[in-house]
Design a protein around this motif. Structure first.
Motif, PDB file in Angstrom:
ATOM      1  N   LEU A   1       0.829  -1.205   0.000  1.00  0.00           N
ATOM      2  CA  LEU A   1       0.000   0.000   0.000  1.00  0.00           C
ATOM      3  C   LEU A   1       0.865   1.257   0.000  1.00  0.00           C
ATOM      4  O   LEU A   1       2.006   1.244   0.469  1.00  0.00           O
ATOM      5  N   PRO A   2       0.331   2.386  -0.492  1.00  0.00           N
ATOM      6  CA  PRO A   2       1.087   3.644  -0.500  1.00  0.00           C
ATOM      7  C   PRO A   2       1.022   4.315   0.876  1.00  0.00           C
ATOM      8  O   PRO A   2       0.316   5.308   1.081  1.00  0.00           O
ATOM      9  N   TRP A   3       1.751   3.777   1.828  1.00  0.00           N
ATOM     10  CA  TRP A   3       1.656   4.237   3.206  1.00  0.00           C
ATOM     11  C   TRP A   3       1.986   5.731   3.325  1.00  0.00           C
ATOM     12  O   TRP A   3       2.989   6.193   2.797  1.00  0.00           O
ATOM     13  N   SER A   4       1.124   6.453   4.023  1.00  0.00           N
ATOM     14  CA  SER A   4       1.427   7.858   4.332  1.00  0.00           C
ATOM     15  C   SER A   4       2.226   7.957   5.630  1.00  0.00           C
ATOM     16  O   SER A   4       2.973   8.914   5.834  1.00  0.00           O
ATOM     17  N   ARG A   5       2.067   6.964   6.492  1.00  0.00           N
ATOM     18  CA  ARG A   5       2.886   6.855   7.710  1.00  0.00           C
ATOM     19  C   ARG A   5       3.255   5.390   7.906  1.00  0.00           C
ATOM     20  O   ARG A   5       2.478   4.503   7.553  1.00  0.00           O
ATOM     21  N   ALA A   6       4.433   5.181   8.462  1.00  0.00           N
ATOM     22  CA  ALA A   6       4.907   3.817   8.714  1.00  0.00           C
ATOM     23  C   ALA A   6       5.919   3.873   9.845  1.00  0.00           C
ATOM     24  O   ALA A   6       6.448   4.938  10.165  1.00  0.00           O
TER      25      ALA A   6
ATOM     26  N   GLU B   1      -8.708   5.954  -0.269  1.00  0.00           N
ATOM     27  CA  GLU B   1      -9.272   6.107  -1.610  1.00  0.00           C
ATOM     28  C   GLU B   1      -8.373   5.392  -2.620  1.00  0.00           C
ATOM     29  O   GLU B   1      -7.162   5.594  -2.659  1.00  0.00           O
ATOM     30  N   THR B   2      -8.961   4.553  -3.451  1.00  0.00           N
ATOM     31  CA  THR B   2      -8.193   3.784  -4.426  1.00  0.00           C
ATOM     32  C   THR B   2      -8.190   4.484  -5.778  1.00  0.00           C
ATOM     33  O   THR B   2      -8.961   5.406  -6.028  1.00  0.00           O
ATOM     34  N   SER B   3      -7.306   4.028  -6.667  1.00  0.00           N
ATOM     35  CA  SER B   3      -7.149   4.676  -7.963  1.00  0.00           C
ATOM     36  C   SER B   3      -8.396   4.592  -8.833  1.00  0.00           C
ATOM     37  O   SER B   3      -8.594   5.406  -9.724  1.00  0.00           O
ATOM     38  N   ASP B   4      -9.245   3.594  -8.564  1.00  0.00           N
ATOM     39  CA  ASP B   4     -10.472   3.459  -9.362  1.00  0.00           C
ATOM     40  C   ASP B   4     -11.657   4.180  -8.738  1.00  0.00           C
ATOM     41  O   ASP B   4     -12.797   3.989  -9.167  1.00  0.00           O
ATOM     42  N   GLY B   5     -11.387   5.010  -7.713  1.00  0.00           N
ATOM     43  CA  GLY B   5     -12.459   5.765  -7.079  1.00  0.00           C
ATOM     44  C   GLY B   5     -13.164   5.036  -5.961  1.00  0.00           C
ATOM     45  O   GLY B   5     -14.095   5.582  -5.358  1.00  0.00           O
ATOM     46  N   GLY B   6     -12.731   3.813  -5.663  1.00  0.00           N
ATOM     47  CA  GLY B   6     -13.328   3.051  -4.578  1.00  0.00           C
ATOM     48  C   GLY B   6     -12.658   3.342  -3.253  1.00  0.00           C
ATOM     49  O   GLY B   6     -11.949   4.339  -3.086  1.00  0.00           O
TER      50      GLY B   6
END
Length: 334
Positions: free
Chosen positions: A125-130, A196-201
């Motif tokens: 996942l594109p983690w914003s925090r880790a 929010e996913t790249s397909d808008g989901g």
């Protein structure tokens, strides 16, 4: 079965399975579309096995049937697979392998699965925090620390409405009974992802598989391992052209190679950069490279499961600007 893409002659020992996929793992990731149609299928993925035995940089080589989702299911399975890394000159090295995954004969069992078992599973996942290097060091199992043993754990967690992780269980850990799974679960509250996913989901309510690698390099707090960094922000060509040193302009030298070493801070930004090398020397390109460091940003967690924040990274830079065009001489009048 593994199909090696690296010449065997280059290795003392090729990579091999440590934990193979079980029928339960395959059923849990049976594609939803295939479940509905009671269809079977297979896929082959190509991955790099890291020195910790995890998989990164996986891509789908083939899938059959092509429209049932078996390729995506194989990619989702990858974080749960563990390997003995290849050895070269007695040391672990990365190797590329092709991994065939076959769901044949499981279609009747998968059709009876509860719906919850067919939920979307996200990996990388594109983690914003880790967690930071210090956070990982703080939970490193005491016994493994004393014996200087490295390990890997894969945890399965629920993604919350705000992108946090909860209800985590250990999917795999190696070596077993060293506390790596429990340690990885302690880090789970420090992860956060955009939902929010790249397909808008939305990923909220789905599951995430998270790799956590415990490299013995982490025990050396002066230089913790950060694996293969992924750059999510770099300078543009115009940014580089804007910092060409005046001394270089006067000398007409618009090409240079510079290597920086920088610390990685919150959000994957870099600071405290030092110039390791610059060619040519004496024209100010090292200082120019340091000025560009504000444009660099890394993903805060690597595919192989290592923290980035708190580590140090080398940044090679190449300046290759065009000299300014010379104005044409004015035509003489008769």
């Amino acid at each position: 079965m593994l199909a090696l893409a690296l010449p065997a002659a280059a290795q003392d020992r090729p990579p091999d399975w440590l934990k193979k996929p079980t029928p339960e793992m395959l059923r849990a990731l049976y594609p939803t579309k295939a479940v509905r149609k009671a269809a079977n299928g297979k896929a082959t993925i190509s991955c790099t096995i890291t020195v910790q035995g995890a998989l990164r940089a996986c891509t789908v080589v083939s899938e059959s049937p092509v429209d049932m989702g078996f390729g995506g299911a194989a990619l989702a399975l990858a974080p749960q697979l563990l390997f003995k890394p290849a050895l070269q000159n007695g040391k672990p090295v990365e190797a590329t392998v092709s991994i065939p995954i076959n769901w044949k004969g499981m279609e009747s069992m998968s059709a009876a699965m509860p719906a919850s078992q067919s939920n979307k599973v996200y990996t990388n996942l594109p983690w914003s925090r880790a967690p930071s290097a210090a956070d990982l060091l703080a939970v490193y199992p005491a016994k493994a620390r004393e014996e200087r043993i490295g390990g890997l754990a894969v945890i399965d967690c629920k993604i919350g409405k705000e992108g946090g992780l909860s209800h985590c269980t250990t999917v795999r850990e190696a070596p077993a009974n060293k506390g790596f799974g429990a340690a990885a679960k302690k880090l789970a509250p420090l992860f956060h992802t955009p939902v929010e996913t790249s397909d808008g989901g939305s990923a909220a309510g789905a599951r995430a598989h998270v790799n956590v690698a415990f490299a013995t390099d982490a025990l050396d707090s002066a230089r913790p391992a950060i694996g293969k960094p992924k750059w999510v922000g770099v300078p543009r060509i115009n940014d580089m052209s804007a910092v060409i040193p005046e001394a270089a302009r006067k000398a007409g030298v618009y090409k240079s190679r510079v290597v920086l070493e920088c610390g990685v801070i919150t959000d994957g930004a870099v600071d405290q950069c030092q110039v390791l090398s610059q060619e040519p020397d004496g024209l100010g390109y090292g200082d120019a490279a340091v000025a560009l460091s504000r444009f660099f940003r890394l993903a805060v967690w690597t595919e192989e499961g290592l923290p980035v924040v708190g580590g140090r990274v080398r940044i090679p830079l190449r300046f290759d600007a065009q000299p300014p065009a010379t104005a044409p001489a004015a035509a003489k009048s008769d």
